[in-house]
Scaffold this active site. Structure first.
Site, short mmCIF file in Angstrom:
data_model
loop_
_atom_site.label_atom_id
_atom_site.label_comp_id
_atom_site.label_asym_id
_atom_site.label_seq_id
_atom_site.Cartn_x
_atom_site.Cartn_y
_atom_site.Cartn_z
N THR A 1 -11.05 -22.84 41.70
CA THR A 1 -11.94 -22.75 40.55
C THR A 1 -13.37 -23.07 40.98
OG1 THR A 1 -11.87 -25.09 39.89
CG2 THR A 1 -10.09 -23.66 39.11
N ASP A 2 -14.32 -22.58 40.22
CA ASP A 2 -15.66 -23.15 40.30
C ASP A 2 -15.56 -24.57 39.73
OD1 ASP A 2 -18.38 -23.40 40.77
OD2 ASP A 2 -18.92 -21.56 39.72
#
Length: 608
Positions: free
Chosen positions: A327-328
């Site tokens: 994920t960011d």
């Protein structure tokens, strides 16, 4: 092995390595020698996973920030920050409590002060993890995109950023950047780089991507991104293409809001998807998701990070990516607006991601995932699938055998003259000349010996020689001019503009750095007033090349695509005629009076 900051990093002895890794080799049922000889196939990795506790499995899926230059003895201010944000004092305590599988380095977290300190920190983190029962090496990551995003500063080698590389349009340069940067990161113990940015920047108003992208042509972006991937991974560092499914057409920064991408599925296929397909074809180790909504890909209104149709349906099943998905940062508003911090990590795992990056509260996120497994919302086999991908990557990188780094490795690799010369060579091929009225460039020391260097001074990158005006003045002085500086900032006042006009009276020409100029920007007024003096005004757009549309009065205009030293020195060499401008616009520049029409197309650039 010495503690951080001693400057005397060395690999632990064989006895120390064996003791620290005893849990690993026991779980694999292999001696260190036979493990090294046999390699780490899925059967062995699955055996390792089967012997882990649920808590350990959950922890392995998190990549977390931590403050401090040392794994065990950070400064008091960093201890206080860790206690406040994470509930632990040190990186070692973070690992012991949560068994995190990854740590991300930031300069603002004081992780990256100097090469030997970084290497010591990396070794300290690995020792802290391997000292745990069934301890595993940590996958240490950072954002080293180069250009405007670089967490490791000088004396490491800093390269031009992605859009500058796009202006150079050389895949061999992109690959060399990845190879050299990867070698330096590996020597520091950093084995995953959240780069390259594979976004296609088609929106000049994009506040978060812009020059972090290679450009607006999807095929050109794809070729450069794939080349950089190959360079990084040839050096033993996992590259990470971001931000899937494509963050290049938004006017909202996902750090602070929730962007919506309105591309049709057909447009997404021929624009945003192209670089990610190329990265996957190049064997990319990891892909980072974006906190953006793309209704054409998933009509639920969820951010891509939490979307099973996007992460599993498109990225994994359609595009065929079976590597790690990270994920960011989970602390960004784009992923937090719809769901609480306890739901986000669970939904991300259900979507198909493997690594959960930097949640705002690790305790909330870790317990939420643990609770979701115990309650049946997540299954343990689902965690195992992600664990296997993460462990495959650690095995591929050699971390399961040899996670240590040495002082000798740092000294023979990081910031060596050969690498610095390569960065300068690459930069010389990126500077783009957009305006050159009356062939004022190159400037002659005979006719224009005295220069005023004025303009914007955004925050200097780590390890810089100073703000842009200072770096430019030093470089021009070294090239034989007499250059004085006047920092006027990104929003010069009337008094500051008057001061600059007065200073221009004592100069033969003015070099002015501009930073994201708008129609109502006082930087535009500054340039206009300086041009009205009759002195030649050479503007350097030190971030977005779109500035040129707002600067009709300049005598010459260059785009450097960043204000890092390597790019500013290259621009100075172009001004002085030491190198010819060779860069070509990788994005179109729209007209100021009609943004639907192009002032300069992709591929435009002057020379002399």
């Amino acid at each position: 092995m010495h503690d951080a900051g001693t400057g005397s990093t060395r690999a632990p002895s064989r006895r120390t390595v064996l003791a620290a890794g005893a849990g690993l080799t026991a779980a694999l049922a292999l001696t260190p020698d036979t493990a090294r000889a046999a390699g780490h196939d899925d059967e062995r990795l699955t055996t390792l996973i089967s012997r882990m506790t649920l808590e350990e499995k959950v922890g392995q899926l998190f990549v977390m920030r931590v403050y401090g230059h040392s794994a065990t003895d950070p400064d008091q201010a960093d201890i206080d920050a860790n206690l406040k944000e994470i509930g632990v004092r040190t990186a070692a305590e973070l690992i012991a409590k949560y068994r995190v599988g990854g740590i991300i380095y930031f300069n603002w977290a004081h992780n990256t002060r100097s090469p030997h300190q970084i290497a010591d920190l990396s070794n300290g983190i690995q020792k802290a993890s391997l000292d745990q029962p069934r301890g595993l090496p940590v996958l240490i990551a950072t954002d080293q995109e180069h250009g405007i995003v670089a967490r490791v500063g000088r004396p490491a080698t800093l390269f031009p950023g992605a859009m500058a590389i796009g202006a150079g349009a050389s895949r061999s340069d992109a690959r060399e950047l990845g190879r050299i940067s990867g070698a330096e990161l590996r020597a520091l113990g950093i084995r995953q780089d959240y780069s390259p940015d594979a976004d296609v920047n088609v929106n000049p108003a994009n506040p978060v991507i812009g020059v972090r992208s290679f450009g607006a042509d999807p095929e050109a972006v794809a070729g450069l991104a794939a080349a950089e991937v190959k360079g990084y991974q040839a050096s033993g560092v996992a590259a990470t293409a971001k931000h899937f499914p494509g963050h290049g057409d938004t006017a909202v920064d996902s750090h602070f809001g929730f962007p919506v991408i309105t591309h049709s599925r057909e447009l997404w296929e021929r624009l945003d998807a192209v670089p990610f397909r190329a990265a996957i074809h190049a064997g990319i180790d990891a892909i980072m998701t974006a906190h953006i909504m793309v209704p054409a890909l998933d009509g639920s209104g969820d951010p891509a990070t939490l979307s099973r149709p996007i992460v599993t349906g498109i990225l994994r099943e359609e595009l065929g990516h079976d590597g790690v998905v990270v994920t960011d940062s989970l602390g960004m508003e784009g992923v937090r607006q719809k769901y609480g911090d306890d739901r986000v990590p669970v939904l991300a795992l259900n979507a198909g991601v493997d690594q959960l990056l930097n949640p705002p509260s690790l305790d909330i996120a870790w317990n939420a995932v643990l609770g979701a497994v115990r309650d049946g919302e997540l299954t343990e086999p689902r965690l195992d699938a992600s664990l296997l991908r993460v462990l495959r990557l650690k095995a591929k990188l050699g971390l399961l055998d040899r996670p240590w780094v040495t002082a000798a490795g740092v000294d023979r690799t990081v910031g060596i003259p050969e690498h610095l010369r390569a960065a300068d060579r690459l930069a010389d091929r990126t500077t783009t000349l957009l305006v050159n009225k009356e062939d004022v460039l190159p400037l002659s020391r005979r006719t224009h010996p005295r220069l005023l260097v004025a303009g914007a001074d955004p925050a200097s990158p780590s390890g810089s020689d100073g703000p842009p005006t200072t770096v430019l003045a030093k470089a021009l002085t070294a090239l034989g001019f007499t250059a004085t500086t006047l920092s006027t900032g990104t929003a010069p006042s009337s008094a500051t503009i008057d001061e600059a006009v007065t200073a221009a009276g004592n100069a033969d020409a003015v070099v002015v750095a501009t930073y994201n100029v708008s129609a109502t920007d006082s930087q535009r007024t500054l340039v206009g007033r300086l041009a009205a003096t009759g002195k030649p005004v050479i503007a350097i757009a030190v971030r977005n090349p779109y500035d040129v549309a707002q600067l009709p009065d300049v005598t010459a205009c260059l785009a450097s695509y960043s204000w890092t030293d390597v790019e500013l020195r290259a621009a100075a060499r172009v001004i002085a005629g030491r190198v010819r401008p060779r860069g070509r616009l990788p994005v179109p520049v729209p007209r100021a009076d009609d943004p639907t029409r192009e002032l300069y197309p992709i591929g435009y650039g002057l020379s002399y």
